[in-house]
Design an enzyme around this catalytic site. Structure first.
Site, PDB file in Angstrom:
ATOM      1  N   VAL A  47     -47.805 -34.173 -29.421  1.00  0.00           N
ATOM      2  CA  VAL A  47     -46.702 -35.101 -29.846  1.00  0.00           C
ATOM      3  C   VAL A  47     -46.930 -36.685 -29.228  1.00  0.00           C
ATOM      4  O   VAL A  47     -46.296 -37.560 -29.547  1.00  0.00           O
ATOM      5  CB  VAL A  47     -45.383 -34.480 -29.058  1.00  0.00           C
ATOM      6  N   TYR A 138     -39.869 -36.199 -13.558  1.00  0.00           N
ATOM      7  CA  TYR A 138     -39.140 -35.300 -14.472  1.00  0.00           C
ATOM      8  C   TYR A 138     -37.560 -35.788 -14.797  1.00  0.00           C
ATOM      9  O   TYR A 138     -37.362 -35.902 -16.049  1.00  0.00           O
ATOM     10  CB  TYR A 138     -39.065 -34.036 -14.046  1.00  0.00           C
TER      11      TYR A 138
END
Length: 258
Positions: A47, A138
């Site tokens: 990706v 994150y």
């Protein structure tokens, strides 16, 4: 019958989503940088690679002539306390978790606009809405995916294209199997939370499809995610206190890295 592309579909939530769509009679292609086994069509897709995304678009147009649902699910776990998480760890997390969704969305947007129909589903995380200590990289990446999703929904609404973002709490998944973080204290906490989570990927996938069927733009597919987000909205002081207690526990586990 919908035509569905799921990234990160070789295992975990991606595989569960692919199976759930297929069980309803949808056509599914699973895209992953790892080898994919199973009954679905498969594409090799990193990706973070624009070339791979162009190839995926070409496959969809040649094979199906269009796409109804793009699921940007591929992701990696990572993070660490502010002074422990390296700049490279930041780059690695953001490159997959954020830029993977960005590249997928921008690659397929012209097709979706021409169709004047379609759905983009971005799998973020509860970490995109509530932000525990030790997970800045994150948290930031997933929060950006939430922002990307809202923007996508607004920008493409005039073309009949919807966007939904999925924000689960911890669930049992292999995402942490390959977890490599400099901050060992955080790594231990994440592995424990995943191992002890009450739900697995099949249950999360079922809740995601229910949310999509309702037309939800924000899908909180498990009770823990809904409770945590509700606490933040309803009682910010209590939420902040909860997050700071969690930070103190992480400090006690890992000591002062400074």
């Amino acid at each position: 019958m919908a035509r569905v592309l799921v990234t990160g579909g070789a295992a975990g939530l991606g595989a569960a989503l692919a199976d759930a769509f297929a069980a309803r009679g949808d056509e599914v292609v699973v895209a992953d940088r790892r080898e994919v086994s199973g009954p679905h069509d498969a594409l090799r897709l990193d990706v973070t690679s624009e070339a791979d995304w162009v190839a995926a678009l070409d496959w969809v147009e040649r094979t199906w002539g269009g796409l109804d649902v793009l699921v940007n699910n591929a992701g990696v776990a990572g993070g660490g306390r502010l002074e422990v998480c390296s700049a490279q760890e930041w780059r690695d997390v953001l490159e997959v978790n954020l830029m993977g969704a960005v590249l997928g969305t921008r690659t397929f947007t012209p097709l979706l606009k021409r169709q004047r129909a379609g759905l983009v589903v971005n799998v973020a995380s509860l970490a995109g809405l509530v932000h525990p200590a030790g997970m800045a990289a994150y948290n930031a990446g997933k929060a950006a995916v939430v922002a990307l999703s809202e923007t996508t929904g607004h920008e493409l609404a005039a073309y009949g294209v919807r966007c939904a973002v999925v924000c689960p709490s911890y669930f049992r998944t292999g995402l942490v199997d390959d977890l490599q973080v400099t901050d060992a204290a955080l790594g231990g906490v994440m592995r424990q939370l995943v191992a002890e989570a009450p739900l697995g990927p099949d249950e999360i996938a079922a809740a995601v499809l229910e949310g999509l069927d309702r037309g939800d733009e924000l899908i909180l597919p498990d009770p823990a995610a809904r409770a945590a987000y509700e606490l933040k909205l309803r009682d910010r002081a209590a939420y902040d206190e909860t997050m700071r207690r969690q930070a103190a526990r992480l400090h006690a586990l890992g000591g002062d890295p400074a």
